[in-house]
Design an enzyme around this catalytic site. Structure first.
Site, PDB file in Angstrom:
ATOM      1  N   HIS A  33       0.833  -1.220   0.000  1.00  9.61           N
ATOM      2  CA  HIS A  33       0.000   0.000   0.000  1.00  9.61           C
ATOM      3  C   HIS A  33       0.866   1.269   0.000  1.00  9.61           C
ATOM      4  O   HIS A  33       0.429   2.314   0.471  1.00  9.61           O
ATOM      5  CB  HIS A  33      -0.985   0.008   1.172  1.00  9.61           C
ATOM      6  CG  HIS A  33      -2.074  -1.024   1.006  1.00  9.61           C
ATOM      7  ND1 HIS A  33      -3.246  -0.773   0.329  1.00  9.61           N
ATOM      8  CD2 HIS A  33      -2.140  -2.318   1.403  1.00  9.61           C
ATOM      9  CE1 HIS A  33      -3.995  -1.874   0.327  1.00  9.61           C
ATOM     10  NE2 HIS A  33      -3.351  -2.827   0.965  1.00  9.61           N
ATOM     11  N   THR A  34       2.072   1.136  -0.475  1.00 12.21           N
ATOM     12  CA  THR A  34       2.937   2.311  -0.618  1.00 12.21           C
ATOM     13  C   THR A  34       2.912   2.835  -2.054  1.00 12.21           C
ATOM     14  O   THR A  34       3.197   4.004  -2.284  1.00 12.21           O
ATOM     15  CB  THR A  34       4.402   1.956  -0.272  1.00 12.21           C
ATOM     16  OG1 THR A  34       4.722   0.732  -0.935  1.00 12.21           O
ATOM     17  CG2 THR A  34       4.597   1.788   1.226  1.00 12.21           C
ATOM     18  N   ASP A  35       2.544   1.980  -3.016  1.00 16.07           N
ATOM     19  CA  ASP A  35       2.697   2.396  -4.426  1.00 16.07           C
ATOM     20  C   ASP A  35       1.833   3.598  -4.782  1.00 16.07           C
ATOM     21  O   ASP A  35       2.300   4.570  -5.371  1.00 16.07           O
ATOM     22  CB  ASP A  35       2.518   1.222  -5.414  1.00 16.07           C
ATOM     23  CG  ASP A  35       1.185   0.508  -5.356  1.00 16.07           C
ATOM     24  OD1 ASP A  35       0.363   0.802  -4.460  1.00 16.07           O
ATOM     25  OD2 ASP A  35       0.950  -0.364  -6.232  1.00 16.07           O
ATOM     26  N   GLY A 119      -4.056 -12.980  -4.005  1.00 12.73           N
ATOM     27  CA  GLY A 119      -3.139 -11.858  -3.805  1.00 12.73           C
ATOM     28  C   GLY A 119      -1.883 -11.963  -4.651  1.00 12.73           C
ATOM     29  O   GLY A 119      -0.878 -11.320  -4.363  1.00 12.73           O
ATOM     30  N   LEU A 120      -1.925 -12.780  -5.709  1.00 17.53           N
ATOM     31  CA  LEU A 120      -0.747 -12.925  -6.587  1.00 17.53           C
ATOM     32  C   LEU A 120      -0.933 -12.152  -7.889  1.00 17.53           C
ATOM     33  O   LEU A 120      -0.173 -12.291  -8.829  1.00 17.53           O
ATOM     34  CB  LEU A 120      -0.489 -14.405  -6.882  1.00 17.53           C
ATOM     35  CG  LEU A 120      -0.231 -15.270  -5.654  1.00 17.53           C
ATOM     36  CD1 LEU A 120      -0.050 -16.728  -6.039  1.00 17.53           C
ATOM     37  CD2 LEU A 120       1.004 -14.787  -4.932  1.00 17.53           C
ATOM     38  N   SER A 121      -2.015 -11.389  -7.924  1.00 14.76           N
ATOM     39  CA  SER A 121      -2.280 -10.471  -9.013  1.00 14.76           C
ATOM     40  C   SER A 121      -2.552 -11.110 -10.375  1.00 14.76           C
ATOM     41  O   SER A 121      -1.910 -10.793 -11.381  1.00 14.76           O
ATOM     42  CB  SER A 121      -1.140  -9.460  -9.134  1.00 14.76           C
ATOM     43  OG  SER A 121      -1.699  -8.262  -9.538  1.00 14.76           O
ATOM     44  N   GLU A 155      -7.620  -1.157 -15.040  1.00 14.98           N
ATOM     45  CA  GLU A 155      -8.094  -1.546 -13.706  1.00 14.98           C
ATOM     46  C   GLU A 155      -8.887  -0.391 -13.066  1.00 14.98           C
ATOM     47  O   GLU A 155      -9.935  -0.602 -12.476  1.00 14.98           O
ATOM     48  CB  GLU A 155      -6.864  -1.902 -12.866  1.00 14.98           C
ATOM     49  CG  GLU A 155      -7.162  -2.456 -11.518  1.00 14.98           C
ATOM     50  CD  GLU A 155      -7.059  -3.974 -11.454  1.00 14.98           C
ATOM     51  OE1 GLU A 155      -6.466  -4.604 -12.339  1.00 14.98           O
ATOM     52  OE2 GLU A 155      -7.603  -4.523 -10.491  1.00 14.98           O
ATOM     53  N   ASP A 167       1.711  -3.927  -9.445  1.00 19.64           N
ATOM     54  CA  ASP A 167       1.433  -5.259  -9.990  1.00 19.64           C
ATOM     55  C   ASP A 167       1.682  -5.320 -11.492  1.00 19.64           C
ATOM     56  O   ASP A 167       2.299  -6.261 -12.003  1.00 19.64           O
ATOM     57  CB  ASP A 167      -0.022  -5.660  -9.700  1.00 19.64           C
ATOM     58  CG  ASP A 167      -0.329  -5.662  -8.216  1.00 19.64           C
ATOM     59  OD1 ASP A 167       0.621  -5.545  -7.416  1.00 19.64           O
ATOM     60  OD2 ASP A 167      -1.505  -5.770  -7.857  1.00 19.64           O
ATOM     61  N   TYR A 217     -10.129  -1.336  -0.500  1.00 25.32           N
ATOM     62  CA  TYR A 217      -8.914  -0.800  -1.120  1.00 25.32           C
ATOM     63  C   TYR A 217      -9.121   0.674  -1.478  1.00 25.32           C
ATOM     64  O   TYR A 217      -8.313   1.536  -1.132  1.00 25.32           O
ATOM     65  CB  TYR A 217      -8.582  -1.605  -2.374  1.00 25.32           C
ATOM     66  CG  TYR A 217      -7.263  -1.233  -3.001  1.00 25.32           C
ATOM     67  CD1 TYR A 217      -6.108  -1.925  -2.684  1.00 25.32           C
ATOM     68  CD2 TYR A 217      -7.172  -0.186  -3.906  1.00 25.32           C
ATOM     69  CE1 TYR A 217      -4.886  -1.574  -3.243  1.00 25.32           C
ATOM     70  CE2 TYR A 217      -5.965   0.180  -4.471  1.00 25.32           C
ATOM     71  CZ  TYR A 217      -4.822  -0.534  -4.145  1.00 25.32           C
ATOM     72  OH  TYR A 217      -3.622  -0.178  -4.700  1.00 25.32           O
TER      73      TYR A 217
HETATM   74  C1  GLA Z   1      -2.918  -4.457  -4.887  1.00 24.21           C
HETATM   75  C2  GLA Z   1      -2.736  -3.302  -5.879  1.00 24.21           C
HETATM   76  C3  GLA Z   1      -1.317  -2.749  -5.840  1.00 24.21           C
HETATM   77  C4  GLA Z   1      -0.870  -2.443  -4.423  1.00 24.21           C
HETATM   78  C5  GLA Z   1      -1.182  -3.618  -3.490  1.00 24.21           C
HETATM   79  C6  GLA Z   1      -0.907  -3.290  -2.056  1.00 24.21           C
HETATM   80  O1  GLA Z   1      -2.167  -5.550  -5.264  1.00 24.21           O
HETATM   81  O2  GLA Z   1      -3.032  -3.719  -7.174  1.00 24.21           O
HETATM   82  O3  GLA Z   1      -1.222  -1.609  -6.658  1.00 24.21           O
HETATM   83  O4  GLA Z   1      -1.430  -1.261  -3.957  1.00 24.21           O
HETATM   84  O5  GLA Z   1      -2.515  -4.044  -3.586  1.00 24.21           O
HETATM   85  O6  GLA Z   1       0.444  -3.048  -1.854  1.00 24.21           O
END
Ligand code: GLA
Length: 380
Positions: A33-35, A119-121, A155, A167, A217
């Site tokens: 959650h820093t991006d 959570g692996l996008s 997205e 991601d 989010y």
């Molecule tokens: C999801 C979002 C990312 C990032 C993470 C948390 O994966 O797609 O952009 O913010 O959560 O770090």
């Protein structure tokens, strides 16, 4: 992954001639959650991918079959599809058209081996696969960073999650054996060799699908923006939480809502942790690296409130077993924990995690060993 099922399915539905593209999911060692706050992240692509067999069909209609869902969808370039998975494809096409790029209809079969909702996008992998494929097929001349940004915009605008760039960046830029330290404001990055010797990275999948993730989010993102808006009144140069130190934020303790203050403090400290973790990694100090991972989890759970009982439990088990570091990974509310541990501990830890998780939650976590792989590519 064995691509043959996807290729056979394409041939069966649309004929012989096709190109094949793949893009991976990602892990993130630290920097959650820093991006979207302009901060730092430390992700790497993994060896699990979305793969698409695809061929332009000479019309302005997209015909696509999801091998994993066993569903088809057909939609015009400018028409929103019905299936939720097709929105990612529509989103990418839509962003390309908005950017003035010429793309047309295509036939496609896609599938993959990234576990969905862990959570692996998977979503970034899906977006990256299509933007990479269309860039190649229609010779759009996009740079890699532009491709990542197209995926992110898809997205935001078509899926409704106001995600950061991490991601899509990791999926497009991934390098085997390397993690990528990205500055999400300047978009400069450094690839750091990641060969942790006698240590190993393993993911434990809570099997909790993060349904809350999208709405919560976006709320977290707004809370960060709210914090910045208040701080800006005194410090007009502040644009993002990246610009704020813990001391500066301290001045606003009374002015901010208690929860907003906590969210902001988490982000500011997590950002500092990424920089420390990067130094620890360069020095080969995995003990230190692991301690930072635990601290990251603590913040995500108690200050940012994006963890869940199951993830907290698995991180506790890791700590008790002497794992070097563990934390929930990604947006939160379920998905995987990422664990860094000495190889000698592996069997004992996995056994303990499975048995205690089963006892408490009546289901077993899934175990994935992480291999850091390459980013978006053409296979054939
Ligand atoms: C999801 C979002 C990312 C990032 C993470 C948390 O994966 O797609 O952009 O913010 O959560 O770090």
């Amino acid at each position: 992954m064995d691509y043959s099922a996807i290729c056979n399915q394409f041939v069966k539905r649309y004929g012989e001639d096709y190109s094949l593209y793949a893009s991976p999911g990602r892990v993130n060692l630290i920097g959650e959650h820093t991006d979207y706050n302009g901060g730092f992240v430390l992700p790497g692509a993994i060896d699990k991918v979305i793969v698409a067999a695809i061929r332009p069909n000479g019309t302005d209609t997209i015909r696509v079959y999801s091998y994993d869902m066993k569903e088809t969808e057909e939609f015009a370039l400018d028409e929103k599809p019905i299936q939720s998975w097709a929105m990612y494809i529509y989103g990418v096409v839509n962003e390309l058209l908005k950017a003035g790029k010429e793309v047309h209809g295509f036939d496609c079969v896609f599938g993959g081996d990234i576990p969905i909702g862990s959570g692996l996008s998977t979503s970034a992998a899906l977006e990256s696969t299509f933007v990479f494929a269309l860039n190649d097929l229609y010779q759009l001349g996009l740079e890699k960073m532009e491709m990542a940004k197209i995926g992110q915009a898809a997205e935001h605008n078509s899926v409704g999650v106001r995600c950061g760039i991490m991601d899509q960046f990791a999926s497009v830029f991934g390098e085997e054996g390397h993690v990528l330290r990205l500055d999400c404001r300047s978009l400069e990055y450094e690839s750091l060799p990641f060969h942790p010797g006698h240590c190993r990275v393993v993911l434990l999948d809570t099997q909790v699908k993060h349904n809350l993730a999208a709405s919560e989010y976006n709320i977290r993102r707004s809370e960060c923006e709210e914090g910045v808006a208040t701080i800006q009144k005194k410090y007009p140069k502040v644009q993002l939480l990246r610009d704020v130190t813990p001391e500066m934020l301290g001045e606003f303790k009374k002015k901010l809502k208690e929860s907003t203050f906590r969210r902001c403090m988490y982000v500011i400290r997590e950002n500092l942790r990424v920089l420390e973790a990067q130094d620890a990694l360069k020095a080969g100090d995995y003990q230190k690296f692991g301690a930072l991972m635990f601290a990251s989890h603590e913040g995500l759970s108690k200050e940012y409130n994006v963890s869940c009982e199951e993830s907290d439990f698995l991180v506790d088990v890791a700590r008790q077993c002497g794992v070097l570091g563990a934390r929930m990974m990604g947006g939160g509310f379920g998905g995987c924990t990422i664990n860094l541990l000495d190889e000698s501990l592996y069997d004992e830890f996995i056994q303990k995690a499975i048995s205690s998780y089963k006892e408490k939650f009546r289901k077993a976590p899934k175990i994935y060993d992480v291999k850091i792989g390459n980013g978006s590519r053409k296979i054939k």
